[in-house]
Design an enzyme around this catalytic site. Structure first.
Site, PDB file in Angstrom:
ATOM      1  CD  GLU A  99      -2.817   0.924   0.190  1.00 62.14           C
ATOM      2  OE1 GLU A  99      -2.822   1.748  -0.192  1.00 62.14           O
ATOM      3  OE2 GLU A  99      -4.404   0.946   1.023  1.00 62.14           O
ATOM      4  CG  ASP A 100      -0.841   5.023  -1.207  1.00 63.08           C
ATOM      5  OD1 ASP A 100      -1.356   4.153  -0.651  1.00 63.08           O
ATOM      6  OD2 ASP A 100      -1.522   5.375  -2.107  1.00 63.08           O
ATOM      7  CG  ASP A 103      -5.796   9.253   6.262  1.00 63.82           C
ATOM      8  OD1 ASP A 103      -4.728   9.217   7.201  1.00 63.82           O
ATOM      9  OD2 ASP A 103      -6.401   9.697   5.897  1.00 63.82           O
ATOM     10  CG  PHE A 152      -3.794  15.378   1.177  1.00 67.89           C
ATOM     11  CD1 PHE A 152      -4.585  13.743   1.554  1.00 67.89           C
ATOM     12  CD2 PHE A 152      -3.122  15.550   0.285  1.00 67.89           C
ATOM     13  CE1 PHE A 152      -5.062  13.723   0.296  1.00 67.89           C
ATOM     14  CE2 PHE A 152      -4.146  14.534  -1.482  1.00 67.89           C
ATOM     15  CZ  PHE A 152      -4.402  13.682  -1.444  1.00 67.89           C
ATOM     16  NE  ARG A 165      -1.715   8.552 -10.063  1.00 69.76           N
ATOM     17  CZ  ARG A 165      -2.180   8.046  -8.962  1.00 69.76           C
ATOM     18  NH1 ARG A 165      -1.308   7.435  -7.459  1.00 69.76           N
ATOM     19  NH2 ARG A 165      -3.589   8.012  -9.043  1.00 69.76           N
TER      20      ARG A 165
END
Ligand code: 5GP
Length: 185
Positions: A99-100, A103, A152, A165
């Protein structure tokens, strides 16, 4: 790249390279003799996945899932929809979700339940980034690249509105850009 949405750099390219190499080494040691299947979560994890996989020195397969989480531009709701499912069954495989970012943890909680129901031999998580102060559910990621504050972030695969990206580092989005994003939803 110069853009007014790009704020402080939180993780520099060198730090990314070093940590990704370390994680690849740990995964190599832990999965020797196992039937490793990496499940990349599109699209944010692709840079991390491609880089960490180069440092995994045991046989492994690769599959992808795409999910969308309903919510605002910068907050997920936990209601997850599968946009692309895996190509192959998980039964008996040693599955590592890549996963990136974790959160609230709601997306990963959903993925762990969904993939866990498919009878893998083992199911673990490798996340590049985590924001511990944002967590809404308890979950365990076996491999974590970096803990970051409640900002963020964009870059190294992570987007805002499909942009940014391609940044070679992880940066916080500026407060002005976050406020504009929240106004737009
Ligand atoms: P969670 O369900 O844990 O709240 O959110 C997980 C997903 O939301 C991540 O896989 C990612 O797609 C997105 N997300 C959460 N925080 C960020 C962030 O800081 N930047 C970006 N670009 N996406 C994020």
């Amino acid at each position: 790249m110069r853009d007014k949405a790009i704020g402080d750099i939180l993780v520099q390219p060198d730090a990314l390279r070093r940590r990704v190499e370390e994680l690849g080494g740990q995964i190599t040691a832990d999965y020797a003799g196992k039937d490793l299947l990496l499940v990349g979560v599109l699209k944010g994890a692709i840079f991390f996945l491609a880089d960490v996989m180069r440092h995994i020195d045991v046989p492994c397969d690769l599959d992808f899932m795409a999910v969308s989480s309903y919510g605002s531009a910068t907050d997920s709701s936990g209601v997850v929809r599968i946009l692309k499912d895996l190509d192959a069954p998980l039964e008996g495989r040693d599955v590592l979700i890549v996963e990136d970012i974790v959160d609230s943890g709601l997306t990963l909680q959903y993925l762990l339940r969904n993939l866990g129901a498919r009878d893998p031999a083992s199911l673990e998580v490798c996340a590049l980034l985590t924001k511990p102060t944002r967590r809404k559910v308890e979950l365990h990621a076996r491999y974590v690249g970096f803990e970051i504050p409640d900002r963020f972030v964009i870059g190294y695969g992570l987007d805002y509105n499909e942009k940014y990206r391609n940044l070679p580092y992880v940066a916080a989005m500026t407060d002005e850009a976050v406020a504009a994003a929240q106004d737009a939803t």
